[in-house]
Each structure stands twice: as structure tokens, then as C-alpha cells.
Design an enzyme around this catalytic site. Sequence first.
Site, PDB file in Angstrom:
ATOM      1  N   GLY A 216      45.932  93.789  30.546  1.00 24.11           N
ATOM      2  CA  GLY A 216      46.606  94.981  30.346  1.00 24.11           C
ATOM      3  C   GLY A 216      48.014  94.929  31.092  1.00 24.11           C
ATOM      4  CB  SER A 217      50.120  97.789  31.350  1.00 23.99           C
ATOM      5  OG  SER A 217      50.364  97.996  30.002  1.00 23.99           O
ATOM      6  CB  THR A 218      47.463  95.458  36.014  1.00 23.51           C
ATOM      7  OG1 THR A 218      46.704  94.435  35.307  1.00 23.51           O
ATOM      8  CG2 THR A 218      46.778  96.812  35.952  1.00 23.51           C
ATOM      9  CE  LYS A 220      53.346  96.729  29.649  1.00 20.03           C
ATOM     10  NZ  LYS A 220      53.207  98.324  29.307  1.00 20.03           N
TER      11      LYS A 220
END
Length: 483
Positions: A216-218, A220
Site C-alpha cells: 500500500g502507501s508505505t 510511496k
Amino acid sequence: MNTPLRRLATITLVMFVALMASATWVQFFQAESLNTDPRNVRTLYREHGNARGPIVAGGEAIASSVPVDDPFGYQRVYPQGDLYSAVTGFYSIANGRSELEKYENDQLTGRSDQLFFTRIRDLLTGKRPEGAAVETTILPAAQQAAFAGLAGQGGAVVAIEPSSGRILAMVSTPGFDPNVLAVHSTSEAAAQYRALLQAPGNPLRSHAIQERYAPGSTFKLVTAAAALESGSYTADTAVPSPTTLTLPQTSATIGNFGGSSCGGEQVSLAEALRISCNTAFASLGMTLGEDALREQAERFGFHDPELTVPMPVVESVFPSGLDPAQLAQSAIGQRDVQASPMEMAMVASAIANGGRLMTPFLVDTVRAADLTVVSKTEPQVFSDAVSASTASALTQMMVGVVDSGTGKAARINGVRVAGKTGTAQTVEGQPPHAWFTAFAPADAPRVAVAVIVENGGSMGNEATGGAAAAPIARAVIEAVLAS
């Protein structure tokens, strides 16, 4: 010599050579595999007949052998079984070994080449052989905080000391009690093993190092690192951030959490990370390209099939052959991107350590029974994941996430915490995984941590990385800082 006698002599010689070759093959070339075969009862009796060395955390034995009055001589016991099951694994007559009990078996039994002179000394003095003690890097307070934070929810926590790679906590839930597998009744041990294999959540498998998930957004953090490393971006560079991003050559779209706007058609890279803007990072990923993202991911440890701690760590993956739509989804940690909790702790650890990633390790020291040091692990550099300037910029951006962004639940009074949330979609109809990765103190990091709460844990569909995982990371950080 007549012909029949010559033939008989030749056949006898061939049979003799075949016999010698067979005996040599079994006794020399197959000796190790036969000795380590869990079905070899003689090996089991020999191993149990001597005191197996303890596994130690914080000066206390978390696995040890005690004398018992039965043919095996010693019983393996685990005083805090569930808490350390992802570290110790199990040692079982019927089911073999796992985790440190497996991968440090030669040290624990005393059979390691490093203990050769110890074995000779014991033989000459008549002393009963004893295995070596394996002292881990685990900090019990951090391990307890991680275990308590998960509180029965499925997931994992990994905490690393950024400057060295020492693993301070490694928890996988649901855990299991190794004591039920260590019993000397083979039928009972086998029955318990079968029950654990069928138990929900696969407790025998370490979710910290043997499972991988959409980060997920980790992820990013990896995309932001690739942008900064390219030289074309700074934390203040404006990037496109539409409320909805239509994916090229498709009718599919990417939106932001809750369908919200990121504050305008463009935001700075730092602001995009602070509020975890999906559309900004999806757009950024397409601009950077597949090769740049994969190369950056690999510098953080992705695509390494040989990483061991000493247990093997499952290979984390960034996919290849992506079209623009798939690349956009991959840049925000979805699609076919897969990472272990250990890997995401490594990402945070590298940023915390000024861009230099240290190889994670779980075994600190091995000591013979007389307490002499047999071996001690020296920290090793895994890679230079990013430049010092990129690490500094990412650190400040991650501090913004915790101070005023999606990671506010990880704030600690008087301590600057750098972090990143993640909420990863799973299969349709299942709640998302909640992620958080962080390090602290931001200006002099002592611990980097990654947390995953599978399928939102007790929060279910309401879970986010900030709500479900960040408080667990905060508790682990506090435990380390208080030690």
C-alpha cells in the site's frame, strides 16, 4: 588361470568395488543428510541425550533444555512460548525444527565446526557434551510491546536498529506455543502439529519474514526516493494531484482515500506524502518509469532471494513488464507489488541511517557452555539505498506525516517521529491491510519499525494504517527509547 576362474575373479572384484563405493557414499557423502534427517531416531536420541544450548533474549533463556527421566534425557521448554515463537520456532521429536531451532541447530547441538576444539576438550576430560548458547539481538521490552499491540489480531511487527541492522523485535500473530510440539510423545506431538497446520491464520508460518503483502502507501517512500534520486525533484517540487486520475488506455480510475481532494491540481512532493495522495504518486510513478522504481526498490532490498537473518526472508517483488496503468497502481504499492514486514522495516531503516541500509540480523553472539565467545555477528552494509541528501529530505517529509498528516497516532511527546501510513487493498470483499512504518528519534534514530495488521484486525473495514498500525509502532518505539 583358466577362463571360468578369471570371470569369477573379475565379478568378485567388481562386487567388492561396488560394496566399497556404496559404503563410502553412505558413510561419507550422505552422512550429513542422514544425520539431519528428522526420521533418524539415533540422531534424535543423540541430540536429546545431550543438553541442547539455550536461545537467549535480554540475558534470559527463551528456549532451554531441562533434564527429564525418560530415554531422551532432556526436554525442550519455552517459558514464553507464544511471545517468541517467531524467533525460536520449535524443536520436536516428531516434527523436526523451525526458525532459530532449525537454522542454528549445529550451534545449539554443539556439532558446529566452530565448536570442534570444545568437543575435543570435552572428550579428553570426560565432560558431558553441551550445546552452545545462541544470544539474540531481541530487546524483550520491544518484543512485548509489539505482541501486546497486536493483541490477538493477525499481523506482524519488525523493529530494527538502523545503525547496525540488529533486529530488536520480530513478532508474528497468531503465534503458537512451541511447548506442545516439544513433548516426547510422538503421537501427541504429531497431533498438535496437525492441529496447528489447520488453525486459522497459519500460526506455524512467520508472517514477519515468510509472508508478503501489498505494501500500500508505505511503498510511496520508495517512489518518493526514486523521484528525489533522479535529480529532477525536491521535496518542494509540484506534482499533479487531481481528485481522480484516469488511467491511460483504460476506463479505470485511481482516487484518493474517501474520494477526497489533495488540495488542488498540484501539490508539493512533501505535501503529497504527508496526506498520502494516491493520484500524485500514481502520476509520479508513470513519469519516473518502471526501471527507476524497480532499481530503487532493489536498492532497498527487493528482489533478493538470498537474504537470511539467519532464517530465509521471502523475496519482496516489484513487477516487470508494466503498462502505464499498471505502473500507476504499482507506484502506490498496489497491483502486484509484494513486500514482507521485514522489507518495509528495512526501507525505514535505510532512510533513518542516512541512506545506508545495514543487513538485518537476529543472532548477536554464540557462546560455548564455558561462556567463551564462539562467534559474534559484525554489522554489514547491505546497500547504499539512497544518498544522504535524499535520506534527509525523506526524513523531514516523514516527520510531516506524523506531526500533521495521516500518521498522527504515532506522535510521542518530546520525540520527533518519522513515519508513513499504508492501507492496502486485498481481495474483493476483504478488509484492507493496515500498515505503518517509522523510525525515531528522527534526528538520531535508534529504532525503525514496520507493522502490518492483516485485514484491518479488530477494526475491519474501518481500519487505516494510521488508526490500526501506527499506535502499535508508537508503543514499540517507546519501549526501545525507554530501554
